[in-house]
Scaffold this active site. Structure first.
Site, short mmCIF file in Angstrom:
data_model
loop_
_atom_site.label_atom_id
_atom_site.label_comp_id
_atom_site.label_asym_id
_atom_site.label_seq_id
_atom_site.Cartn_x
_atom_site.Cartn_y
_atom_site.Cartn_z
N CYS A 1 1.61 14.87 -2.85
CA CYS A 1 2.01 14.52 -4.22
C CYS A 1 0.93 14.24 -5.11
O CYS A 1 0.59 15.19 -6.07
CB CYS A 1 2.95 13.42 -4.35
SG CYS A 1 4.00 13.36 -3.00
N ARG B 1 11.34 10.03 -6.18
CA ARG B 1 10.29 9.18 -6.48
C ARG B 1 9.95 8.14 -5.33
O ARG B 1 9.39 7.28 -5.34
CB ARG B 1 10.62 8.30 -7.77
CG ARG B 1 10.94 8.97 -8.90
CD ARG B 1 11.29 8.06 -9.78
NE ARG B 1 10.79 7.98 -11.28
CZ ARG B 1 11.39 7.36 -12.24
NH1 ARG B 1 12.31 6.55 -12.09
NH2 ARG B 1 10.82 7.61 -13.43
N VAL B 2 10.38 8.66 -4.13
CA VAL B 2 10.47 7.60 -2.98
C VAL B 2 9.05 7.66 -2.42
O VAL B 2 8.22 8.71 -2.27
CB VAL B 2 11.61 8.09 -1.76
CG1 VAL B 2 12.77 7.69 -2.55
CG2 VAL B 2 11.62 9.44 -1.51
N GLY C 1 -4.80 11.75 -0.75
CA GLY C 1 -4.23 12.80 0.25
C GLY C 1 -2.59 12.67 -0.08
O GLY C 1 -2.31 11.91 -1.14
N LYS D 1 8.13 13.38 -14.01
CA LYS D 1 7.55 13.19 -12.63
C LYS D 1 6.37 13.45 -12.21
O LYS D 1 5.56 13.07 -11.58
CB LYS D 1 8.41 14.26 -11.67
CG LYS D 1 8.13 14.56 -10.49
CD LYS D 1 8.24 13.45 -9.41
CE LYS D 1 7.34 13.60 -8.25
NZ LYS D 1 7.63 12.36 -7.27
N LYS E 1 -11.01 1.54 3.38
CA LYS E 1 -9.93 1.21 3.01
C LYS E 1 -9.84 -0.46 2.67
O LYS E 1 -8.62 -0.78 2.45
CB LYS E 1 -8.69 1.49 3.93
CG LYS E 1 -8.48 3.14 4.10
CD LYS E 1 -8.17 3.80 2.88
CE LYS E 1 -6.66 3.33 2.19
NZ LYS E 1 -6.46 4.14 1.01
N1 SAJ Z 1 -4.60 5.74 -2.66
C1 SAJ Z 1 -5.84 5.29 -2.96
N2 SAJ Z 1 -5.82 3.92 -4.03
C2 SAJ Z 1 -4.90 3.21 -4.31
C3 SAJ Z 1 -3.46 3.77 -4.03
C4 SAJ Z 1 -3.30 5.02 -3.22
O1 SAJ Z 1 -6.88 5.82 -2.92
O2 SAJ Z 1 -4.87 2.33 -5.21
C5 SAJ Z 1 -4.44 6.89 -2.04
C6 SAJ Z 1 -3.53 6.74 -0.77
O3 SAJ Z 1 -4.61 6.21 0.28
C7 SAJ Z 1 -3.23 8.17 -0.63
C8 SAJ Z 1 -2.76 8.67 -1.93
O4 SAJ Z 1 -3.62 7.86 -2.78
O5 SAJ Z 1 -4.16 9.17 0.05
C9 SAJ Z 1 -1.50 8.57 -2.18
O6 SAJ Z 1 -0.95 7.49 -1.87
P1 SAJ Z 1 0.25 6.69 -2.65
O7 SAJ Z 1 0.81 5.51 -1.63
O8 SAJ Z 1 -0.36 6.54 -3.88
O9 SAJ Z 1 1.34 7.90 -2.84
P2 SAJ Z 1 2.33 9.00 -2.15
O10 SAJ Z 1 1.42 10.22 -2.26
O11 SAJ Z 1 2.56 8.56 -0.67
O12 SAJ Z 1 3.79 8.84 -3.07
C10 SAJ Z 1 3.57 8.98 -4.24
C11 SAJ Z 1 4.26 8.05 -5.00
N3 SAJ Z 1 4.04 8.26 -6.55
C12 SAJ Z 1 3.75 6.94 -7.04
O13 SAJ Z 1 3.38 5.90 -6.83
C13 SAJ Z 1 3.59 7.38 -8.58
C14 SAJ Z 1 5.86 8.28 -4.64
O14 SAJ Z 1 6.65 7.30 -5.44
C15 SAJ Z 1 6.44 9.67 -5.16
O15 SAJ Z 1 7.84 9.84 -4.82
C16 SAJ Z 1 5.63 10.54 -4.08
O16 SAJ Z 1 4.30 10.44 -4.44
C17 SAJ Z 1 5.98 12.02 -4.25
O17 SAJ Z 1 6.93 12.44 -3.50
O18 SAJ Z 1 5.77 12.47 -5.30
#
Ligand code: SAJ
Length: 424
Positions: free
Chosen positions: A258, A152-153, A255, A204, A395
C-alpha cells in the site's frame, strides 16, 4: 442478496466472508485453482487472525463457495491487485481490474451494482470502468450502479476494521452512492461517507501517501541526527509532546502493498505537481541502503562473521513480505559482503533458521527488521549463545536488552564502537 467477489486475496477474501457472515450468499472468484481449491476445502491461504473461523462458519452455513468463474448475482465486488506499472513513475497497472471487469460483463443484469475495491488511480472509475460497462448497452446510474469503495483495513486487524472503520462510498451518481451505502450497511458500523467516485479514489491514495510522507520525515530525521550525533528517537519523543505534532516512527524502510505502491499512482498522474510525494518515496526507498551501511560499520568495528536477520515480513505479526525492506537488506548484504547471513521469521516459510535459538547461536550481530511480538523479549539464555551479543533494533521494539553488550537503535546509530575484546 447475492454477492460475487472477484479476487480472493487480502481484501477480497475477508470482505467475502464478512458479507457471508451477515447473511449474504457469496461466490468468491479467483483465477488461482490453488486458492479456490484451498478455500472450498476449508483452508485459508493467507495469515490473518479470525479468517479460518469465518471460513469454517461460512462453508458450514453454505453461505460461501469459491469458483474459477463469475456468475450472475446482485452485487459484484472487484478486489484484485493493482501493482505499479514498469514505466517511469510506476503508474497504476489496471490490467487485472480491466480483466476482472471484462469477466463480469456477461453476468451483468439491469439493477446490479458493481463495486471497485481495488486501489486505483484517480478518475479510473469514470474514465475506464464506466465505458466498459456502457459499451454493453447499460447506462451507469440507471441500469447498473457503479461505485468505488476503497478498503482501509489494516493487515492483522482486518475483520475488526472492516466493521468499525468509516467507509468512503464513491458513486458515479447519487443513486450509485445510495446503492453502495445500502450494501455496506449490511455490516459496517462506522460511518458510510458518500462522495464522488474520483474523490474516493484520490482520498484513498492520499491516506497512504500521508503516512508515507510522514514516515519519510522520520527517516530523514534519522539520517540528519546520525550525521549530527543526536538521538533521533529522543527528538521524536520530545517533539510529540507538542499538542499538534505527531512525528511517525522511523524504520528500515516502508513495505507492504500500500504505502510503498500507492503514492506512485499520484506521481504518475501529476509528476510536475507531486514533488513532495515523490521525494518521500525516494527517502523511504533509500532506507534499506542506509541500514546496510550501518550494519557494515558495526561488523567492521567488531570483526564479526555472522549476521542474523530477525524478521522478513514488512511489518509485525503478519506473513506478508511484499515490498518488504527486510528482503532488500538481505539481498544487499548477500550481494555486497562475504558475511554469513542467517534469516529468521516465524511467519515466513523460507527463512533459514527454524527457531530464535538456532538463528542467534554463535552469531555476531542480531538485526531486528520486523516488530514481531516474538522478538520483543529475547531470552537472556539465547542472547548468551551469540558469539558477540550485539543488537541493532531498527524498529525500536526489543525490551529488556541488558544482556546485549551493545544495543543500537535508529537513535544511537552514530555511536558505533567496538565491544570489549573478551566477548569476541
Ligand atoms: N511504518 C513505519 N513507521 C511508522 C508506521 C509504519 O516505518 O510510523 C512502516 C511499517 O513498518 C510498514 C509500512 O510502514 O513497513 C506500512 O505499514 P502500515 O502499518 O503503516 O500500513 P499497511 O501498509 O499495513 O496498511 C496501510 C493502512 N493505511 C493507513 O494507515 C493510512 C491501511 O489502513 C490501508 O487499508 C492499507 O495501507 C491499504 O490496503 O491501503
Amino acid at each position: 442478496m447475492k454477492v460475487v467477489t472477484v479476487g480472493l486475496g487480502y481484501i477480497g477474501l475477508p470482505t467475502s466472508l464478512m458479507f457471508a457472515k451477515h447473511g449474504a450468499e457469496v461466490v468468491g472468484v479467483d483465477v488461482s485453482e490453488r486458492v479456490v481449491g484451498f478455500l472450498n476445502a476449508g483452508q485459508v491461504p493467507i495469515e490473518e487472525p479470525g479468517l479460518p473461523e469465518y471460513l469454517t462458519e461460512a462453508l458450514a452455513r453454505k453461505k460461501f463457495r469459491a469458483s474459477l468463474k463469475p456468475e450472475r448475482g446482485d452485487v459484484f465486488i472487484i478486489a484484485v491487485p493493482t501493482p505499479n506499472a514498469l514505466d517511469e513513475f510506476g503508474s497504476c497497472d489496471l490490467t487485472y481490474v480491466k480483466q476482472a471487469t471484462e469477466a463480469i460483463l456477461p453476468c451483468l443484469e439491469t439493477g446490479n451494482t458493481v463495486i471497485i475495491e481495488s486501489t486505483i488511480s484517480p478518475r479510473t472509475t469514470e474514465d475506464i470502468i464506466q465505458p466498459l460497462i456502457e459499451k454493453e448497452g447499460f447506462r451507469v446510474g440507471e441500469d447498473i450502479y457503479l461505485v468505488h469503495c476503497p478498503e482501509r483495513v489494516l493487515p492483522g486487524q482486518i475483520l475488526h476494521e472492516l466493521v468499525h472503520n468509516n467507509r468512503i462510498i464513491g458513486g458515479v451518481t447519487e443513486k450509485c452512492t445510495e446503492k453502495g451505502k445500502e450494501i455496506y450497511g449490511l455490516f459496517v458500523k462506522g460511518e458510510l461517507l458518500g462522495a464522488a467516485a474520483s474523490t474516493a479514489e484520490l482520498s484513498k491514495l492520499m491516506e497512504n501517501t500521508y503516512r508515507d510522507v510522514n514516515i519519510a520525515l522520520a527517516n530523514e530525521l534519522v539520517q540528519i541526527s546520525s550525521k549530527l550525533g543526536i538521538d533521533a528517537l529522543s527528538v521524536i519523543e520530545m517533539a510529540n509532546q507538542h499538542p499538534r505534532v505527531n512525528l511517525h516512527q522511523p524504520g528500515p524502510g516502508v513495505g507492504g502493498h500500500c504505502l510503498a505502491v500507492d503514492p506512485y499512482f499520484i506521481v504518475a498522474e501529476a509528476p510536475e505537481e507531486a514533488k513532495l510525494i515523490y521525494q518521500a518515496r525516494q527517502i523511504n526507498s533509500h532506507m534499506p541502503h542506509f541500514i546496510v551501511q550501518k550494519v557494515l560499520d558495526i561488523m567492521e568495528a567488531n570483526q564479526g562473521e555472522t549476521i542474523t536477520i530477525l524478521g522478513l515480513a514488512y511489518k509485525g505479526n503478519v506473513d506478508d513480505t511484499r515490498e518488504s525492506p527486510a528482503l532488500q537488506i538481505v539481498n544487499q548484504l548477500k550481494k555486497a559482503t562475504y558475511y554469513n547471513i542467517r534469516t529468521f521469521d516465524p511467519y515466513v516459510a523460507n527463512s533459514d533458521a527454524y527457531s530464535l535459538e538456532t538463528a542467534l547461536s554463535n552469531s555476531d550481530l542480531a538485526i531486528v527488521l520486523t516488530d514481531h511480538d516474538i522478538f520483543k523479549e529475547i531470552p537472556e539464555s539465547i542472547i548468551n549463545t551469540m558469539k558477540t551479543p550485539i543488537l541493532f533494533d531498527t524498529k525500536n521494539c526489543v525490551l529488556g536488552c541488558d544482556a546485549f553488550h551493545e544495543h543500537y537503535t535508529l537513535g544511537n546509530i552514530s555511536n558505533i564502537r567496538r565491544i570489549s575484546k573478551r566477548y569476541i
